[in-house]
Write a protein that holds these residues in place. Structure first.
Motif, short mmCIF file in Angstrom:
data_model
loop_
_atom_site.label_atom_id
_atom_site.label_comp_id
_atom_site.label_asym_id
_atom_site.label_seq_id
_atom_site.Cartn_x
_atom_site.Cartn_y
_atom_site.Cartn_z
N ALA A 88 0.83 -1.20 0.00
CA ALA A 88 0.00 0.00 0.00
C ALA A 88 0.86 1.25 0.00
CB ALA A 88 -0.93 -0.01 1.21
N ALA A 89 1.98 1.22 0.72
CA ALA A 89 2.89 2.36 0.75
C ALA A 89 3.44 2.67 -0.63
CB ALA A 89 4.04 2.10 1.71
N GLN A 90 3.72 1.62 -1.39
CA GLN A 90 4.26 1.82 -2.74
C GLN A 90 3.16 2.08 -3.77
OE1 GLN A 90 7.24 -0.80 -4.24
NE2 GLN A 90 8.19 -1.16 -2.25
N GLY A 91 1.93 1.99 -3.35
CA GLY A 91 0.83 2.21 -4.28
C GLY A 91 0.69 1.11 -5.32
N LEU A 92 1.09 -0.12 -4.97
CA LEU A 92 1.00 -1.22 -5.92
C LEU A 92 -0.45 -1.57 -6.22
CD1 LEU A 92 3.76 -3.76 -4.78
CD2 LEU A 92 3.93 -1.85 -6.39
N ALA A 93 -0.73 -1.80 -7.50
CA ALA A 93 -2.05 -2.27 -7.90
C ALA A 93 -2.06 -3.79 -7.80
CB ALA A 93 -2.35 -1.83 -9.33
N LEU A 94 -2.84 -4.32 -6.88
CA LEU A 94 -2.88 -5.75 -6.62
C LEU A 94 -4.23 -6.33 -7.01
CD1 LEU A 94 -1.27 -5.81 -3.06
CD2 LEU A 94 -0.13 -6.38 -5.22
N ASP A 95 -4.19 -7.56 -7.50
CA ASP A 95 -5.43 -8.30 -7.69
C ASP A 95 -5.88 -8.88 -6.35
OD1 ASP A 95 -5.72 -7.96 -10.52
OD2 ASP A 95 -4.04 -9.36 -10.79
N PRO A 96 -7.17 -9.11 -6.17
CA PRO A 96 -7.66 -9.58 -4.87
C PRO A 96 -7.05 -10.90 -4.41
CG PRO A 96 -9.47 -8.81 -6.22
CD PRO A 96 -8.27 -8.84 -7.11
N ASP A 97 -6.59 -11.74 -5.35
CA ASP A 97 -6.03 -13.03 -4.97
C ASP A 97 -4.50 -13.07 -5.03
OD1 ASP A 97 -5.95 -12.83 -7.71
OD2 ASP A 97 -6.68 -14.86 -8.11
N ASP A 98 -3.86 -11.90 -5.15
CA ASP A 98 -2.40 -11.86 -5.07
C ASP A 98 -1.95 -12.05 -3.63
OD1 ASP A 98 -2.29 -11.33 -7.76
OD2 ASP A 98 -1.86 -9.18 -7.54
N VAL A 99 -0.75 -12.60 -3.46
CA VAL A 99 -0.13 -12.76 -2.15
C VAL A 99 1.17 -11.96 -2.15
CG1 VAL A 99 0.93 -14.36 -0.51
CG2 VAL A 99 -1.18 -15.00 -1.71
N VAL A 100 1.30 -11.05 -1.20
CA VAL A 100 2.45 -10.15 -1.16
C VAL A 100 3.34 -10.49 0.04
CG1 VAL A 100 3.21 -7.75 -1.18
CG2 VAL A 100 0.93 -8.35 -2.04
N PHE A 101 4.62 -10.74 -0.23
CA PHE A 101 5.62 -10.98 0.81
C PHE A 101 6.45 -9.73 1.03
CE2 PHE A 101 4.82 -15.20 -0.84
CZ PHE A 101 4.99 -16.07 0.22
N ARG A 102 6.80 -9.43 2.25
CA ARG A 102 7.93 -8.55 2.52
C ARG A 102 9.19 -9.35 2.20
NH1 ARG A 102 9.58 -4.82 6.51
NH2 ARG A 102 11.86 -4.84 6.57
N LEU A 103 10.15 -8.72 1.57
CA LEU A 103 11.39 -9.40 1.18
C LEU A 103 12.57 -8.61 1.72
CD1 LEU A 103 12.41 -11.82 -0.70
CD2 LEU A 103 12.96 -10.01 -2.32
N ASN A 104 13.28 -9.18 2.69
CA ASN A 104 14.50 -8.55 3.20
C ASN A 104 15.73 -9.02 2.45
OD1 ASN A 104 12.66 -7.98 5.41
ND2 ASN A 104 14.46 -7.67 6.72
N THR A 105 16.69 -8.14 2.26
CA THR A 105 18.06 -8.57 1.97
C THR A 105 18.72 -8.79 3.33
OG1 THR A 105 18.66 -6.22 1.79
CG2 THR A 105 18.34 -7.45 -0.26
N VAL A 106 19.30 -9.96 3.54
CA VAL A 106 19.82 -10.34 4.86
C VAL A 106 21.24 -10.88 4.74
CG1 VAL A 106 17.50 -10.90 5.68
CG2 VAL A 106 18.95 -12.72 4.75
N THR A 107 21.84 -11.07 5.89
CA THR A 107 23.13 -11.75 5.99
C THR A 107 22.96 -13.00 6.85
OG1 THR A 107 24.28 -9.63 5.91
CG2 THR A 107 25.57 -11.55 6.62
N VAL A 108 23.31 -14.15 6.29
CA VAL A 108 23.28 -15.41 7.04
C VAL A 108 24.70 -15.98 7.07
CG1 VAL A 108 20.88 -15.90 6.49
CG2 VAL A 108 22.67 -16.72 4.95
N SER A 109 24.95 -16.84 8.05
CA SER A 109 26.28 -17.45 8.11
C SER A 109 26.51 -18.35 6.90
CB SER A 109 26.45 -18.24 9.41
OG SER A 109 25.51 -19.31 9.47
N GLU A 110 25.45 -19.03 6.48
CA GLU A 110 25.43 -19.80 5.24
C GLU A 110 23.98 -20.09 4.91
OE1 GLU A 110 27.03 -23.75 5.48
OE2 GLU A 110 26.61 -23.91 7.62
#
Length: 402
Positions: A88-110
């Motif tokens: 919603a913050a980005q103003g994305l136009a979504l279809d009612p059956d879309d599924v939206v994930f938050r996606l982080n760039t992260v650091t893992v040990s492996e």
């Protein structure tokens, strides 16, 4: 309905994650108790102080849930996930059956079952660097039927088109800021349940190992998914023309979904070095025509996640000196003030808890309820507790005379 001529302005100031537990390094005090906060302490002595349960029982103590409560909307009725709020913050136009994930760039040990989550923000990666990486991953790793949308710093969005009836809607990947230095095996097992997701995250790990643009990012982390967010109109619900001021997309998304004005401030980073003066200036300019501002500062939460007691204490002190003081000085007795945090982010735990949060309310002439300062302990002493938390704003509006 409120107007500038008949009712005071209502100012809601939020220090994200400010609440805490006693910290040995601070002599057994919390950061709120240790910080120099003369402005908030004075408002507390002259006003109402209490606790507010912003996270409904049974819901995860995220900033998405808690800030939705603070804005006056019941998360149990309206919350669909972290991703949809930021969409919603980005103003994305979504279809009612879309599924939206938050996606982080992260650091893992492996990126393996034996791996650990090292940093949920990949070293608070620069937005330009992170955007370039996400765009490159979109070109080389994105499965059919998925979309990638770059955001700010480490915060991006992954959209699974028309996936509401598929496994994408049911996987549970833990928020990366909740599992610092913990094993990631349970989360990888969840991602494996969806072949397309697994293909994407494993491809991303390979590509980032080859070229991370000089950053610490070596994996991506999809979590907090849900369907599109809808909220009632803030103006209709509260009779106030309102705006949000924040560096983070989740607060902007909540505001946009409720039909509020969203004020962008250059240099608002969400960190200790954020543009406090710019946020205050934007809020004051808005109040020349509007009735209500929700000014959100992320820094205490980030310091809590980092386990840095000194930095969190400084973040609370800066919030007092560089947000509360200038807002109070500029508005004088022409405004009512509501000050709170959304959830605690204890130094010892480095993640959120669902404990009730301290709040204060002040307006000219209000009868004080006995707090000596603004802190967790003083808030608990007054016996005032607002539950459910999404009713706090309507009560404050009534106290203010709106």
């Amino acid at each position: 309905m409120s107007t500038a001529s008949t009712s005071p302005k209502l100012i809601f100031l939020i220090a994200d994650g400010m609440g805490d537990l006693p910290v040995p390094a601070l002599g057994g005090r919390t950061p709120m108790e240790a910080a120099h906060t003369p402005a908030m302490d004075r408002l507390a002595r002259e006003g109402l102080v209490g606790l507010c349960r912003t996270v409904p029982v049974g819901m995860a103590p995220g900033s998405d849930v808690a800030n939705m409560s603070l804005l006056g909307f019941d998360p149990a009725s309206h919350h669909t996930g972290r991703g949809p709020i930021e969409a919603a913050a980005q103003g994305l136009a979504l279809d009612p059956d879309d599924v939206v994930f938050r996606l982080n760039t992260v650091t893992v040990s492996e990126f393996a079952e034996t791996g650990l989550m090292r940093d949920y923000s990949a070293g608070h990666i620069d937005t330009a660097v992170s955007t370039a990486l996400v765009k490159a991953l979109g070109a080389s790793c994105l499965p059919a039927g998925y979309e990638l949308h770059p955001g700010v710093q480490y915060r991006h969005l992954l959209v699974a088109k028309h996936a509401a009836g598929r496994e994408e809607a049911t996987v549970f990947v833990r928020p990366p800021h909740d599992i610092t230095d913990q094993g990631i095996a349970p989360d990888l097992a969840e991602l494996r349940r969806v072949p397309a997701l697994w293909e994407f995250v494993t491809c991303a790990a390979r590509r980032l190992a080859e070229d991370a643009g000089g950053s610490k990012a070596n994996a991506v982390w999809p979590w907090g998914q849900g369907r599109a967010l809808t909220l009632p109109s803030f103006a209709d619900a509260f009779g106030l023309r309102g705006a949000v001021v924040s560096a983070v997309d989740l607060v902007k998304g909540l505001g946009r979904a409720a039909g509020m004005d969203v004020l962008d401030v250059p240099g608002a980073t969400g960190l200790l070095d954020t543009n406090y003066e710019g946020k205050v200036a934007a809020a004051l300019a808005y109040l020349e025509k509007g009735d209500f501002v929700f000014v959100h500062v992320e820094a205490p939460d980030e310091c809590g996640h980092g386990g840095d007691a000194a930095a969190k204490t400084e973040a609370v002190a800066r919030f007092d000196a560089r947000v509360v003081v200038p807002m109070r000085d500029a508005l004088g007795d022409r405004a009512a003030f509501l000050i709170a945090c959304d959830h605690p982010t204890p130094i010892a735990l480095r993640t959120h808890t669902s404990d009730p949060v301290p709040f204060l309310f002040w307006k000219p002439g209000i009868a004080a309820n006995g707090a000596a300062a603004f802190s967790e302990q003083e808030a608990a002493k007054t016996g005032l507790c607002i539950e459910p938390g999404h009713t706090l704003l309507s009560r404050a509006a009534a106290w203010a005379g709106n």
